[in-house]
Design an enzyme around this catalytic site. Structure first.
Site, short mmCIF file in Angstrom:
data_model
loop_
_atom_site.label_atom_id
_atom_site.label_comp_id
_atom_site.label_asym_id
_atom_site.label_seq_id
_atom_site.Cartn_x
_atom_site.Cartn_y
_atom_site.Cartn_z
N ASN A 193 0.80 -1.23 0.00
CA ASN A 193 0.00 0.00 0.00
C ASN A 193 0.83 1.28 0.00
O ASN A 193 0.28 2.37 0.03
CB ASN A 193 -0.95 0.02 1.22
N LYS A 194 2.16 1.16 -0.05
CA LYS A 194 3.01 2.34 0.02
C LYS A 194 3.10 3.03 -1.34
O LYS A 194 2.62 2.54 -2.36
CB LYS A 194 4.40 1.96 0.52
N ILE A 195 3.76 4.19 -1.34
CA ILE A 195 3.81 5.01 -2.56
C ILE A 195 4.56 4.27 -3.67
O ILE A 195 4.25 4.41 -4.85
CB ILE A 195 4.44 6.39 -2.25
#
Length: 385
Positions: A193-195
């Site tokens: 879910n990170k950038i």
């Protein structure tokens, strides 16, 4: 329309580009699928090139990076580590892995990160009790830079080393310098879910060659330099695979574009939700700070709206839109019920009033319009008499 009539809008899903497959195909063709290989070396170089850090070690998760980083700082049984209460549990869990105790500190209202005033209060009180903290975990929540200058001054004054948890903040900057490079050790996360993502993964950065070598040693089961398997120290199976590092290499090529898109999404929300009663888009960038806006967050003022964050979350869910409460403060978690806490009202109020909005970089204008319409339909002003 029913929720199932809509495609689901996720909070922060992975967003792959076109180059990840090139690195993956090359790894498979060359049979480099172990936790070693050209992609792994290249991914670490890419992170160093972007951040300016002297050394990088790619690991299986950001949590693993925090664990090894605290060990580098000498944290062991009985030690206390300063930590913001308003963060994900993965920030504090490694303190427990090492037999330490977290000392939680409240947030300040601007960036929502650790409050310098409360931090000083905590340090002075622990020292009076004969319990000088061994280290400080400096978190940049939701990609928002903390008040780095003030925190660094306090940590330097009391000679407390900093481990910088930039798990959510890759691509964010302070005074033009990438976050993750202000502490003795910095960590990043590449969770789904990170950038940027490697599916699962993380990294530790440091300017110390000795510490980088020690981290690699611990992360590969602490194997001694011998022709057979000899071990003199406790080690871990924490090294990132060459395959996942290939995904990371392709993702790093997209980082600046991803940051630009997240910041544009925040601004879109800010413009298009400004008329919603009691709703503010929150977290203010500190002087000199540039957030990556990993997640756009909002607050609902109970004095101005009768709608609670949970009611809004459920309404969005009924429209197949994922949102999420802000992090529940760690001092309220049963796991940390006996840990010291300095302050608490600021982060408790944020938790009670806040919500994270969908912020994925693949969202379309139509997606954003759908989210805004659902929010406007749900958030009602407080009834007046």
């Amino acid at each position: 329309m029913r929720s199932q009539d809509y495609d689901r809008i996720f909070l922060s899903p992975p967003h792959l580009g076109r180059h990840e497959l090139n690195y993956l195909h090359k790894a498979i063709e060359d049979n480099w699928v172990a936790p070693a290989g050209p992609n792994l070396d290249g991914f670490e170089r890419d992170i160093c090139d972007f951040t300016g850090a002297g050394h990088c070690v790619a690991l299986t998760s950001g949590t693993a990076a925090i664990h090894l980083g605290l060990r580098l700082l000498g944290v062991g049984p009985g030690d206390e580590v300063l930590c913001p209460s308003f963060t994900f549990v993965a920030t504090a869990n490694p303190i427990l892995y090492l037999g330490g105790t977290p000392v939680f500190v409240d947030s300040e209202a601007d960036t929502w990160n650790i409050c310098p005033q409360r931090l000083r209060e905590a340090i002075e009180d622990r020292i009076r009790k004969g319990r000088k903290p061994k280290a400080l975990l400096l978190v940049h929540l939701y990609g928002m830079p903390a008040k780095v200058r003030e925190v660094l001054e306090i940590a330097t004054e009391f000679d407390i080393p900093i481990l910088e948890d930039a798990a959510e903040a890759l691509g964010a900057r302070y005074d033009g310098r990438p976050l993750g490079t202000f502490g003795a050790v910095g960590v990043f996360s590449f969770n789904g879910n990170k950038i940027l993502t490697t599916s699962g993964g993380g990294a530790l950065v440091t300017n110390s060659q000795e510490w980088a070598q020690k981290t690699r040693y611990w992360a590969t089961q602490a194997k001694d330099p011998a022709p057979y398997y000899q071990h003199s120290d406790v080690g871990y199976n924490y090294r990132l695979s060459n395959l996942l590092a290939g995904i990371g290499r392709g993702q790093m090529e997209l980082l600046e574009d991803r940051v630009k898109k997240r910041r544009e999404t925040y601004l879109w929300y800010k413009i298009n939700l400004q008329s919603v009663p009691g709703l503010t888009l929150s977290q203010t960038e500190p002087a000199g700070g540039r957030s990556n806006r990993w997640l756009t967050t909002l607050l609902l003022d109970p004095a101005q709206t009768a709608t609670t964050p949970e009611q809004l979350r459920l309404h969005l869910e009924s429209h197949n839109i994922e949102s999420r409460p802000l992090w529940k403060p760690l001092h309220l978690q049963p796991l940390f019920a006996t840990a010291p806490m300095y302050g608490g009202s600021a982060c408790e109020e944020l938790f009670a009033q806040g919500l994270c909005l969908p912020s994925g970089t693949a969202m379309t204008e139509a997606d954003l319009q759908r989210i805004a319409e659902a929010i406007k339909a749900a958030v009602k002003p407080t009834a007046t008499t």
